[in-house]
Design a protein around this motif. Structure first.
Motif, PDB file in Angstrom:
ATOM      1  N   GLN A   1       0.828  -1.208   0.000  1.00  0.00           N
ATOM      2  CA  GLN A   1       0.000   0.000   0.000  1.00  0.00           C
ATOM      3  C   GLN A   1       0.863   1.260   0.000  1.00  0.00           C
ATOM      4  OE1 GLN A   1      -3.289   0.383  -0.471  1.00  0.00           O
ATOM      5  NE2 GLN A   1      -3.272  -1.812  -0.849  1.00  0.00           N
TER       6      GLN A   1
ATOM      7  N   ARG B   1       2.108   1.684  -3.471  1.00  0.00           N
ATOM      8  CA  ARG B   1       1.000   2.128  -4.316  1.00  0.00           C
ATOM      9  C   ARG B   1       0.784   3.635  -4.164  1.00  0.00           C
ATOM     10  NH1 ARG B   1      -4.502   2.165  -2.955  1.00  0.00           N
ATOM     11  NH2 ARG B   1      -5.817   2.367  -4.766  1.00  0.00           N
TER      12      ARG B   1
ATOM     13  N   THR C   1       1.141   6.395  -7.053  1.00  0.00           N
ATOM     14  CA  THR C   1       0.017   7.288  -7.347  1.00  0.00           C
ATOM     15  C   THR C   1       0.467   8.751  -7.308  1.00  0.00           C
ATOM     16  OG1 THR C   1      -1.563   5.706  -6.456  1.00  0.00           O
ATOM     17  CG2 THR C   1      -2.292   7.981  -6.590  1.00  0.00           C
TER      18      THR C   1
ATOM     19  N   SER D   1      -5.614   1.100 -12.972  1.00  0.00           N
ATOM     20  CA  SER D   1      -6.645   0.712 -12.003  1.00  0.00           C
ATOM     21  C   SER D   1      -6.177   0.919 -10.566  1.00  0.00           C
ATOM     22  CB  SER D   1      -7.065  -0.739 -12.222  1.00  0.00           C
ATOM     23  OG  SER D   1      -6.049  -1.626 -11.805  1.00  0.00           O
ATOM     24  N   GLN D   2      -4.902   1.166 -10.368  1.00  0.00           N
ATOM     25  CA  GLN D   2      -4.347   1.352  -9.023  1.00  0.00           C
ATOM     26  C   GLN D   2      -4.110   2.815  -8.653  1.00  0.00           C
ATOM     27  OE1 GLN D   2      -3.898  -1.344  -6.964  1.00  0.00           O
ATOM     28  NE2 GLN D   2      -4.923  -2.398  -8.623  1.00  0.00           N
TER      29      GLN D   2
END
Length: 121
Positions: free
Chosen positions: A41, A44, A48, A99-100
């Protein structure tokens, strides 16, 4: 020891209703430890933020949703750039990263195939 996933009892009762390839994607998650999950996470979030910074000032990013024309439903493998791939993996290869990203995304079918819209197959 960590508690089982919230939906584990329901999944256990319904397991046989899932296709084998779907079960194969769900079940490894039961053994994923909290440390690995939290690390993923964090990575991620970094991805992002980095992506958001790289597109700052843009209104949209246009990219292919799939590397090939829509295959037949029964096709288990497809050829992409001369190499054989499992259909699901290949079809998701262009969209998986997006999608992430914690943002909106849309996939729009466009183009023609043998004189008709791809959806008329």
């Amino acid at each position: 020891m960590r508690p089982p996933p919230v939906h584990a009892p329901w999944f256990a009762r319904q397991r046989d209703r899932y296709a084998p390839e779907v079960r194969a994607r769900i079940e490894p998650g039961y053994s994923l430890g909290a440390e690995a999950y939290l690390r993923a996470q964090r990575h991620r979030r970094l991805f992002t933020r980095s992506f958001a910074a790289s597109i700052r000032g843009l209104d949209a990013v246009l990219a292919p949703a799939s590397p090939v024309l829509a295959p037949r439903i029964a096709d288990e493998e497809i050829i992409v750039r001369g190499e054989r791939h499992r259909t699901r993996v290949a079809l998701l290869s262009c969209a998986m990263a997006f999608s992430q990203l914690d943002g909106p995304a849309v996939s729009v079918a466009i183009g023609l195939r043998k004189g008709c819209r791809w959806a008329c197959r």
